[in-house]
Design a protein around this motif. Sequence first.
Motif, PDB file in Angstrom:
ATOM      1  N   PHE A   1      10.519  -5.502   9.490  1.00  0.00           N
ATOM      2  CA  PHE A   1       9.411  -4.673   8.733  1.00  0.00           C
ATOM      3  C   PHE A   1       8.055  -5.032   9.250  1.00  0.00           C
TER       4      PHE A   1
ATOM      5  N   THR B   1       4.665  -6.546   7.948  1.00  0.00           N
ATOM      6  CA  THR B   1       4.332  -7.122   6.833  1.00  0.00           C
ATOM      7  C   THR B   1       2.957  -7.515   6.913  1.00  0.00           C
TER       8      THR B   1
ATOM      9  N   GLN C   1       4.897  -2.455   5.185  1.00  0.00           N
ATOM     10  CA  GLN C   1       6.570  -2.599   4.762  1.00  0.00           C
ATOM     11  C   GLN C   1       7.265  -1.308   5.147  1.00  0.00           C
TER      12      GLN C   1
ATOM     13  N   LYS D   1      10.045   0.110   7.813  1.00  0.00           N
ATOM     14  CA  LYS D   1      11.035  -0.368   8.873  1.00  0.00           C
ATOM     15  C   LYS D   1      10.807   0.071  10.373  1.00  0.00           C
TER      16      LYS D   1
END
Length: 130
Positions: A111, A113, A124, A126
Amino acid sequence: MKKTILPILFALISSTCFSQTLSKADFIEDLEFLKKTLPVKHTNLFAKITRPDFEKKVDAIINKADALNYETFTAELFKLTVSIGDEHTFVEAKFTKVLPIKFEFFKEGIFVTGIDSTKSGLLQTKVDSH
């Protein structure tokens, strides 16, 4: 939105991102040092890979040293250390540039971040293979 992450990442990673310039002789010297000292210094190097397989992998990298640059040489070292099968044996690359994106691995996948504020909509999300 997920599909835009990989093109952004590839756009950010280019040959200008890294200022390291090592010669074929430098690569070979590093590999010969690794081939000689790792079996001596590592407690149980050949638990998951045989000595001949380890040496073949090192020699294979040496044989293609002409075609390698800093990034591809580093990637080959990463693959070599992964083949050892020991999470404590790894290579820390000395990169001189930092990408404006941060990834973290979770059991659900990789992910985003952290990212530049102009692309905050990707936080956030994927990463997938597309």
